[in-house]
Write a protein that holds these residues in place. Structure first.
Motif, PDB file in Angstrom:
ATOM      1  N   TYR A   1       0.693  -1.017   0.000  1.00 54.98           N
ATOM      2  CA  TYR A   1      -0.049  -0.095   0.023  1.00 54.98           C
ATOM      3  C   TYR A   1       0.890   1.342  -0.036  1.00 54.98           C
ATOM      4  O   TYR A   1       0.401   2.395  -0.645  1.00 54.98           O
ATOM      5  CB  TYR A   1      -0.784  -0.172   1.265  1.00 54.98           C
ATOM      6  CG  TYR A   1      -1.770   1.066   1.343  1.00 54.98           C
ATOM      7  CD1 TYR A   1      -2.970   1.237   0.632  1.00 54.98           C
ATOM      8  CD2 TYR A   1      -1.548   2.105   2.371  1.00 54.98           C
ATOM      9  CE1 TYR A   1      -3.832   2.256   1.015  1.00 54.98           C
ATOM     10  CE2 TYR A   1      -2.334   2.746   2.535  1.00 54.98           C
ATOM     11  CZ  TYR A   1      -3.555   3.097   1.865  1.00 54.98           C
ATOM     12  OH  TYR A   1      -4.450   4.279   2.038  1.00 54.98           O
ATOM     13  N   GLN A   2       2.042   1.316   0.791  1.00 55.95           N
ATOM     14  CA  GLN A   2       2.883   2.496   1.121  1.00 55.95           C
ATOM     15  C   GLN A   2       3.712   2.468  -0.341  1.00 55.95           C
ATOM     16  O   GLN A   2       3.833   3.597  -1.064  1.00 55.95           O
ATOM     17  CB  GLN A   2       3.610   2.178   2.128  1.00 55.95           C
ATOM     18  CG  GLN A   2       3.075   2.089   3.538  1.00 55.95           C
ATOM     19  CD  GLN A   2       2.030   3.144   3.605  1.00 55.95           C
ATOM     20  OE1 GLN A   2       2.283   4.080   3.445  1.00 55.95           O
ATOM     21  NE2 GLN A   2       0.710   2.459   4.242  1.00 55.95           N
ATOM     22  N   PHE A   3       4.033   1.389  -1.067  1.00 59.42           N
ATOM     23  CA  PHE A   3       4.953   1.495  -2.095  1.00 59.42           C
ATOM     24  C   PHE A   3       3.906   1.832  -3.313  1.00 59.42           C
ATOM     25  O   PHE A   3       4.640   2.777  -4.331  1.00 59.42           O
ATOM     26  CB  PHE A   3       5.380   0.023  -2.520  1.00 59.42           C
ATOM     27  CG  PHE A   3       6.812  -0.135  -1.973  1.00 59.42           C
ATOM     28  CD1 PHE A   3       7.538   0.462  -2.329  1.00 59.42           C
ATOM     29  CD2 PHE A   3       6.963  -1.289  -0.995  1.00 59.42           C
ATOM     30  CE1 PHE A   3       9.029   0.416  -1.999  1.00 59.42           C
ATOM     31  CE2 PHE A   3       8.250  -1.471  -0.611  1.00 59.42           C
ATOM     32  CZ  PHE A   3       9.143  -0.806  -0.971  1.00 59.42           C
ATOM     33  N   ILE A   4       2.916   1.567  -3.335  1.00 63.64           N
ATOM     34  CA  ILE A   4       2.081   2.100  -4.374  1.00 63.64           C
ATOM     35  C   ILE A   4       2.035   3.498  -4.652  1.00 63.64           C
ATOM     36  O   ILE A   4       1.973   4.380  -5.511  1.00 63.64           O
ATOM     37  CB  ILE A   4       0.606   1.398  -4.634  1.00 63.64           C
ATOM     38  CG1 ILE A   4       0.466  -0.072  -4.533  1.00 63.64           C
ATOM     39  CG2 ILE A   4      -0.274   2.217  -5.458  1.00 63.64           C
ATOM     40  CD1 ILE A   4      -0.758  -0.923  -4.399  1.00 63.64           C
ATOM     41  N   GLY A   5       1.760   4.178  -3.358  1.00 63.87           N
ATOM     42  CA  GLY A   5       1.608   5.572  -3.080  1.00 63.87           C
ATOM     43  C   GLY A   5       3.155   6.262  -3.581  1.00 63.87           C
ATOM     44  O   GLY A   5       3.280   7.595  -4.071  1.00 63.87           O
ATOM     45  N   LEU A   6       4.145   5.731  -2.784  1.00 62.91           N
ATOM     46  CA  LEU A   6       5.481   6.177  -3.212  1.00 62.91           C
ATOM     47  C   LEU A   6       5.649   6.102  -4.756  1.00 62.91           C
ATOM     48  O   LEU A   6       6.640   6.984  -5.105  1.00 62.91           O
ATOM     49  CB  LEU A   6       6.464   5.230  -2.448  1.00 62.91           C
ATOM     50  CG  LEU A   6       6.501   5.637  -0.977  1.00 62.91           C
ATOM     51  CD1 LEU A   6       7.242   4.601  -0.270  1.00 62.91           C
ATOM     52  CD2 LEU A   6       7.215   7.171  -0.699  1.00 62.91           C
TER      53      LEU A   6
ATOM     54  N   VAL B   1       4.653  22.364  -5.144  1.00 61.68           N
ATOM     55  CA  VAL B   1       4.390  21.096  -5.726  1.00 61.68           C
ATOM     56  C   VAL B   1       5.412  20.237  -5.250  1.00 61.68           C
ATOM     57  O   VAL B   1       5.214  19.192  -4.644  1.00 61.68           O
ATOM     58  CB  VAL B   1       4.198  21.133  -7.366  1.00 61.68           C
ATOM     59  CG1 VAL B   1       4.147  19.491  -7.591  1.00 61.68           C
ATOM     60  CG2 VAL B   1       3.055  21.714  -7.686  1.00 61.68           C
ATOM     61  N   GLY B   2       6.696  20.674  -5.225  1.00 60.64           N
ATOM     62  CA  GLY B   2       7.892  20.048  -4.707  1.00 60.64           C
ATOM     63  C   GLY B   2       7.691  19.633  -3.128  1.00 60.64           C
ATOM     64  O   GLY B   2       7.697  18.630  -2.531  1.00 60.64           O
ATOM     65  N   LEU B   3       7.128  20.586  -2.462  1.00 62.27           N
ATOM     66  CA  LEU B   3       6.920  20.625  -1.014  1.00 62.27           C
ATOM     67  C   LEU B   3       5.572  19.422  -0.891  1.00 62.27           C
ATOM     68  O   LEU B   3       5.894  18.683   0.350  1.00 62.27           O
ATOM     69  CB  LEU B   3       6.581  21.796  -0.240  1.00 62.27           C
ATOM     70  CG  LEU B   3       7.731  22.695   0.004  1.00 62.27           C
ATOM     71  CD1 LEU B   3       7.110  24.075   0.584  1.00 62.27           C
ATOM     72  CD2 LEU B   3       8.982  22.307   0.572  1.00 62.27           C
ATOM     73  N   VAL B   4       4.659  19.619  -1.595  1.00 61.61           N
ATOM     74  CA  VAL B   4       3.799  18.840  -1.631  1.00 61.61           C
ATOM     75  C   VAL B   4       4.019  17.173  -1.707  1.00 61.61           C
ATOM     76  O   VAL B   4       3.754  16.447  -0.871  1.00 61.61           O
ATOM     77  CB  VAL B   4       2.539  19.082  -2.402  1.00 61.61           C
ATOM     78  CG1 VAL B   4       1.350  17.772  -2.404  1.00 61.61           C
ATOM     79  CG2 VAL B   4       1.938  20.454  -1.952  1.00 61.61           C
ATOM     80  N   ALA B   5       4.824  16.800  -2.712  1.00 58.91           N
ATOM     81  CA  ALA B   5       5.225  15.858  -3.133  1.00 58.91           C
ATOM     82  C   ALA B   5       6.215  15.244  -2.091  1.00 58.91           C
ATOM     83  O   ALA B   5       6.212  13.981  -1.751  1.00 58.91           O
ATOM     84  CB  ALA B   5       6.125  15.691  -4.301  1.00 58.91           C
ATOM     85  N   ALA B   6       7.057  16.104  -1.586  1.00 61.09           N
ATOM     86  CA  ALA B   6       7.890  15.821  -0.329  1.00 61.09           C
ATOM     87  C   ALA B   6       7.242  15.212   0.784  1.00 61.09           C
ATOM     88  O   ALA B   6       7.456  14.253   1.511  1.00 61.09           O
ATOM     89  CB  ALA B   6       8.795  16.746   0.052  1.00 61.09           C
ATOM     90  N   GLY B   7       6.293  15.980   1.259  1.00 56.45           N
ATOM     91  CA  GLY B   7       5.439  15.556   2.229  1.00 56.45           C
ATOM     92  C   GLY B   7       4.563  14.114   2.065  1.00 56.45           C
ATOM     93  O   GLY B   7       4.623  13.328   2.942  1.00 56.45           O
ATOM     94  N   ALA B   8       4.125  13.891   0.792  1.00 53.54           N
ATOM     95  CA  ALA B   8       3.583  12.518   0.408  1.00 53.54           C
ATOM     96  C   ALA B   8       4.779  11.500   0.479  1.00 53.54           C
ATOM     97  O   ALA B   8       4.401  10.401   1.040  1.00 53.54           O
ATOM     98  CB  ALA B   8       2.857  12.684  -0.840  1.00 53.54           C
ATOM     99  N   ALA B   9       5.998  11.891  -0.104  1.00 53.55           N
ATOM    100  CA  ALA B   9       7.151  10.863  -0.051  1.00 53.55           C
ATOM    101  C   ALA B   9       7.429  10.410   1.422  1.00 53.55           C
ATOM    102  O   ALA B   9       7.469   9.145   1.810  1.00 53.55           O
ATOM    103  CB  ALA B   9       8.107  11.272  -0.777  1.00 53.55           C
ATOM    104  N   LEU B  10       7.354  11.360   2.309  1.00 53.85           N
ATOM    105  CA  LEU B  10       7.648  11.286   3.433  1.00 53.85           C
ATOM    106  C   LEU B  10       6.847  10.202   4.386  1.00 53.85           C
ATOM    107  O   LEU B  10       7.041   9.395   5.010  1.00 53.85           O
ATOM    108  CB  LEU B  10       8.003  12.308   4.261  1.00 53.85           C
ATOM    109  CG  LEU B  10       9.369  12.895   4.388  1.00 53.85           C
ATOM    110  CD1 LEU B  10       9.401  14.246   5.440  1.00 53.85           C
ATOM    111  CD2 LEU B  10      10.476  12.170   4.901  1.00 53.85           C
ATOM    112  N   SER B  11       5.515  10.541   3.947  1.00 54.06           N
ATOM    113  CA  SER B  11       4.371   9.726   4.756  1.00 54.06           C
ATOM    114  C   SER B  11       4.565   8.298   4.279  1.00 54.06           C
ATOM    115  O   SER B  11       4.400   7.520   5.253  1.00 54.06           O
ATOM    116  CB  SER B  11       3.101  10.243   4.098  1.00 54.06           C
ATOM    117  OG  SER B  11       2.840  11.897   4.648  1.00 54.06           O
ATOM    118  N   GLY B  12       4.779   8.013   3.059  1.00 54.70           N
ATOM    119  CA  GLY B  12       4.864   6.604   2.559  1.00 54.70           C
ATOM    120  C   GLY B  12       5.970   5.979   3.165  1.00 54.70           C
ATOM    121  O   GLY B  12       6.098   4.827   3.690  1.00 54.70           O
TER     122      GLY B  12
END
Length: 483
Positions: free
Chosen positions: A137-142, A311-322
């Motif tokens: 589940y985490q990998f799909i998001g990452l 967008v970079g900060l948003v993507a970074a937050g999503a990546a860290l979450s996963g």
């Protein structure tokens, strides 16, 4: 620019992880898995929120709203809210159980309370089977996040990069790394989600243009029939499962029951970000109705409505979450393997083996992501169906005095088998969540077996024999627990 910002944030997060490693008190297995049971309330708060609001909140939730409509939004938000209310009462009991038996994992706890090696092994295998799709589940998001950054990476390279990051966060200091990095992750996640939701509304010209009848199909904002039944039963089912399955990974590191309870009080504030996620999803439903992959809906909206640096900060937050939840999950798996399947090995051997198990788990989850990808919320459902099979034994541990250990083990095994069959065959029971059905069969086996052949008398964790006694009794050794 997006890739540069994400790289800088991930590098900063790695520095935080290294800092966490420097303040770790030694390198023993207890420090690695449960932080020496020393985390204060504020650190448990961030670790717990990091587990709840994973990449599923930023990527999986919008994809469900985009693909399936209001029902996904209602059950996703509903079960988390109900879980918080239950968690205020259940989470301290989970900590008390772990402290009483000096257990670092749920299977270890079951084995010591019920005095049953067989139940411990069955619980360990149940958790291993359940947590693999959670890692997927985490990998799909990452993979979705990394693929949206125009890095020209293949799916294999995206998954490999995510796996390396997850491994490094755990390897440097165990559970302390995700806890400390969660502070940075939560800040980026909340601000990023709010920014996308607000910008989507502004770009559309107002809330009415995003959520009005002309903008959103009726099917996307209504629930009826079996779908309504599924939504309501899923809310109850997953709320109960959350603290009695996922919870131990971030409850056991707490220093006290009071720290656990106080950490749950403020968690509902994070629910404020979900309206912004809904706005972003509905904007995409109107502006981008033909997305091939629903998992990309949130980042697609972000790229359309925000400047590139944001967008970079948003993507970074999503990546860290996963990455953080992947790290905690891998750590949980390593604890199950080393503390149960390698029981009896020296603690230094268990510590070294934990790192190898983390790597192995990440590889397996990555392979499943590459060759068996699915809509994220579908994978989430499978994880909950399997982890639900721990709940009847948990309830017995907390409140029952004569539960049969053999009945608990057989019920758990039967529940796992039924859950897998129902998931593979897509069996429906008039809209009732199939996980609730499989957990009911598990509980029925446990109850009937116990009525026929009751187990030995044991003191329930939630019902101490001396109510006037201390709330935090001295931990029991494995020998005392078995006796």
């Amino acid at each position: 620019m997006i890739a540069v910002i994400v790289a800088l944030v991930l590098a900063g997060a790695m520095l935080l992880a290294l800092l966490a490693g420097r303040i770790s008190r030694g390198g023993g297995i207890s420090e690695f898995l449960v932080g020496g049971r020393s985390f204060p309330a504020w650190l448990i708060y961030f670790l717990a929120v990091g587990e709840v609001y994973s990449i599923g909140a930023m990527i999986g939730f919008p994809s469900g709203v985009y693909a399936e409509g209001a029902s996904s939004a209602v059950w996703f938000m509903g079960y988390i809210l109900l879980a918080y209310a239950l968690g205020y009462f259940l989470a301290p009991l989970v900590w008390r159980a772990g402290h009483r038996y000096d257990a670092m994992t749920i299977p270890e706890l079951f084995g010591r309370h019920f005095g049953s090696r067989a139940l411990e092994v069955v619980a360990a295998l149940t958790m291993l089977v359940a947590l693999i799709p959670w890692g997927q589940y985490q990998f799909i998001g990452l993979r979705t996040v990394l693929g949206a950054m125009d890095l020209r990476l293949t799916p294999v390279q995206c998954v490999a990069a995510a796996g390396v990051l997850g491994f490094l966060y755990v390897a440097v200091s165990g559970v302390r790394s995700p806890a400390f990095v969660s502070v940075l992750k939560d800040t980026l996640m909340v601000l990023g989600v709010a920014a996308v939701g607000i910008a989507a509304v502004m770009k559309a010209g107002g809330v009415e243009r995003v959520t009005g009848a002309h903008a959103v199909p009726v099917d996307s904002v209504t629930i009826h029939g079996s779908r309504l039944t599924y939504t309501l039963t899923t809310i109850v089912f997953q709320a109960v499962v959350f603290y009695l399955a996922f919870g131990a990974a971030y409850i056991f590191p707490a220093r006290s029951e009071a720290a656990v309870k106080s950490s749950t009080v403020w968690m509902p504030l994070y629910m404020l970000m979900f309206p912004f996620l809904v706005l972003a999803s509905y904007w995409a439903l109107h502006a981008k109705p033909d997305l091939k992959d629903p998992n990309t809906v949130f980042l697609t909206a972000a790229r359309e409505v925000l400047p590139e640096w944001l967008v970079g900060l948003v993507a970074a937050g999503a990546a860290l979450s996963g990455v953080l939840v992947l790290a905690v999950t891998a750590l949980n798996v390593s604890g199950v393997v080393t503390r149960t399947l390698m029981r009896g090995a020296r603690t230094d051997v268990q510590r070294r083996a934990s790192t190898l198990v983390v790597a192995g788990f990440i590889v397996v989850a990555a392979l499943l992501t590459l060759y068996a990808a699915a809509l994220m919320l579908t994978v989430l459902n499978l994880t909950y169906m399997l982890l639900a099979q721990l709940v009847p034994a948990w309830i017995a541990l907390l409140w029952s005095r004569r539960t049969s250990a053999a009945g608990a083990a057989c019920g758990m095994a039967a529940g796992v088998a039924v859950a897998i069959v129902l998931y593979v065959r897509h069996t429906e029971f008039w809209g009732v969540n199939p996980g609730l059905v499989s957990m009911g069969i598990n509980a029925a086996v446990l109850v009937v077996w116990t009525r026929v052949r009751p187990g030995a008398v044991r003191e329930p964790v939630a019902l101490p024999s001396d109510p006037s006694g201390p709330s935090d009794p001295a931990p029991l050794t494995p020998e005392k627990a078995a006796g």
